[in-house]
Design a protein around this motif. Structure first.
Motif, PDB file in Angstrom:
ATOM      1  N   UNK A   1       9.664   7.984   2.690  1.00 31.70           N
ATOM      2  CA  UNK A   1       9.361   8.442   1.322  1.00 31.70           C
ATOM      3  C   UNK A   1       8.073   9.278   1.246  1.00 31.70           C
TER       4      UNK A   1
ATOM      5  N   UNK B   1       3.124   6.039  -2.584  1.00 29.56           N
ATOM      6  CA  UNK B   1       4.281   6.849  -2.989  1.00 29.56           C
ATOM      7  C   UNK B   1       4.235   7.108  -4.501  1.00 29.56           C
ATOM      8  N   UNK B   2       3.873   6.088  -5.279  1.00 29.26           N
ATOM      9  CA  UNK B   2       3.711   6.283  -6.728  1.00 29.26           C
ATOM     10  C   UNK B   2       2.586   7.294  -6.994  1.00 29.26           C
ATOM     11  N   UNK B   3       1.499   7.172  -6.217  1.00 24.78           N
ATOM     12  CA  UNK B   3       0.341   8.046  -6.383  1.00 24.78           C
ATOM     13  C   UNK B   3       0.717   9.525  -6.215  1.00 24.78           C
ATOM     14  N   UNK B   4       1.548   9.807  -5.227  1.00 24.42           N
ATOM     15  CA  UNK B   4       1.959  11.188  -4.969  1.00 24.42           C
ATOM     16  C   UNK B   4       3.104  11.632  -5.877  1.00 24.42           C
ATOM     17  N   UNK B   5       4.154  10.838  -5.883  1.00 20.53           N
ATOM     18  CA  UNK B   5       5.395  11.247  -6.537  1.00 20.53           C
ATOM     19  C   UNK B   5       5.236  11.377  -8.053  1.00 20.53           C
ATOM     20  N   UNK B   6       4.556  10.413  -8.673  1.00 24.50           N
ATOM     21  CA  UNK B   6       4.447  10.418 -10.137  1.00 24.50           C
ATOM     22  C   UNK B   6       3.101  10.934 -10.631  1.00 24.50           C
ATOM     23  N   UNK B   7       2.058  10.771  -9.836  1.00 25.27           N
ATOM     24  CA  UNK B   7       0.727  11.087 -10.365  1.00 25.27           C
ATOM     25  C   UNK B   7       0.004  12.194  -9.606  1.00 25.27           C
TER      26      UNK B   7
ATOM     27  N   UNK C   1       3.978   1.413  -1.236  1.00 28.86           N
ATOM     28  CA  UNK C   1       4.478   1.489  -2.622  1.00 28.86           C
ATOM     29  C   UNK C   1       3.483   2.236  -3.500  1.00 28.86           C
ATOM     30  N   UNK C   2       2.220   1.856  -3.406  1.00 36.85           N
ATOM     31  CA  UNK C   2       1.192   2.457  -4.255  1.00 36.85           C
ATOM     32  C   UNK C   2       0.982   3.931  -3.921  1.00 36.85           C
TER      33      UNK C   2
ATOM     34  N   UNK D   1       0.846  -1.196   0.000  1.00 38.81           N
ATOM     35  CA  UNK D   1       0.000   0.000   0.000  1.00 38.81           C
ATOM     36  C   UNK D   1       0.883   1.248   0.000  1.00 38.81           C
TER      37      UNK D   1
ATOM     38  N   UNK E   1       6.275  12.696   2.045  1.00 42.35           N
ATOM     39  CA  UNK E   1       6.506  14.075   2.473  1.00 42.35           C
ATOM     40  C   UNK E   1       5.533  14.509   3.564  1.00 42.35           C
TER      41      UNK E   1
END
Lengths: 191, 191
Positions: free
Chosen positions: B161, B75-81, B72-73, B70, B163
């Motif tokens: 990871x 961090x991708x949600x914030x950082x990339x999307x 992982x998901x 969760x 913020x």
């Protein structure tokens, strides 16, 4: 206060007002199946697969991948709550196809804030601090959707806690048409 | 062939026929938030939180727990999307409250097939073979919903990871009323 929180709570108030018979639903999924799919905002599994509340388990993560945690959830779904059939559904235009572990780790090492993508790929616009913790996470990126659906079904199929009798179907959801397109080679692995 | 698969595909055909403007949705969530919630069949986050396709990331697993996957998901949600605000939403009458790691490991060691529950607790009706692999999985069971929401938000809040600027809101969804009930102590941890 958060505007988003206010919007979510206002929508929830309307939903609860019309809750009706849903109060009587039992814990085990009535239609006895589970879907593992991506967290992507464009996907609504209840809508694209025709689910009402109470019908099926829905497990979602970045990519719809068969992570350890997805397998934990699937085993609970079958063993304790009686689902008998599973779907793994990835989708076209997935964010997980736009980067690799190396790219993600590099971006996080530079800055934790949101990155941007253009024709040259991902780049960090934010100021630090970054973190090297990204190196300790397998980001489960996707190079090819057919391959990722096959790999995930293979992983679930061969897991020692997953009984042989559970069929696992492989699909790719097309975000341009809303259609579920079967991945026959994946379904064969999951049969 | 599978009757469930036929039903899912028939429902999908109807959905795709009425797909319309959804074909134009962009990959990043339009309303820039993410929800982490349980896979429970009675929960429809799009309905209970008022989401349309394209609005928000939805991450779901057994319990809605802040597992490594969760995170992982998220961090991708914030950082990339680009999501900027997260909700952790557990719920009343959760299956994760009905067992412990020890119970699940014992059930799986006896048999892999579906178990049953009654007033005396879980018991296995199936014949073997079982597997000792359950001992290698942390099942992330829940003893108390308020505590689990607090623990999960604390884990996300202190992850290296994630913020500091992302607010994380804690809620419990009531399966008898459809209402989201805030867990103020969790929201404070996530502020």
């Amino acid at each position: 206060m958060s505007a988003i929180r206010d919007e979510v709570l206002a929508a929830n108030k309307v939903y609860a007002t019309q809750f009706g018979e849903k109060a009587k639903l039992a814990m085990p999924p009535g239609r006895r199946f589970a879907i593992l799919t991506c967290m992507d905002a464009r996907l609504d599994p209840a809508k694209y697969a025709g689910l009402s509340e109470g019908d099926a388990h829905v497990i979602r993560n970045a990519g719809g991948r068969a992570s350890d945690d997805a397998i934990r959830s699937l085993v609970i779904s079958y063993k304790l709550l009686g689902t008998r059939e599973w779907f793994v559904i990835h989708h076209t235009d997935c964010g997980m196809e736009t980067f690799t572990d190396e790219i993600m780790r590099g971006l996080l090492a530079k800055s934790l804030t949101t990155a941007a993508i253009d024709a040259h790929g991902w780049h960090d616009t934010g100021q630090g601090p970054g973190s090297t913790e990204g190196a300790f996470i397998d980001w489960l990126t996707i190079a090819d959707q057919v391959e990722s659906v096959c790999a995930d079904i293979r992983r679930i199929r061969t897991h020692p806690l997953v009984p042989r009798a559970i069929p696992i179907h492989g699909y790719i959801y097309d975000v341009k048409t809303g259609q579920l397109v079967e991945v026959p080679e994946a379904t064969r692995i999951g049969a």
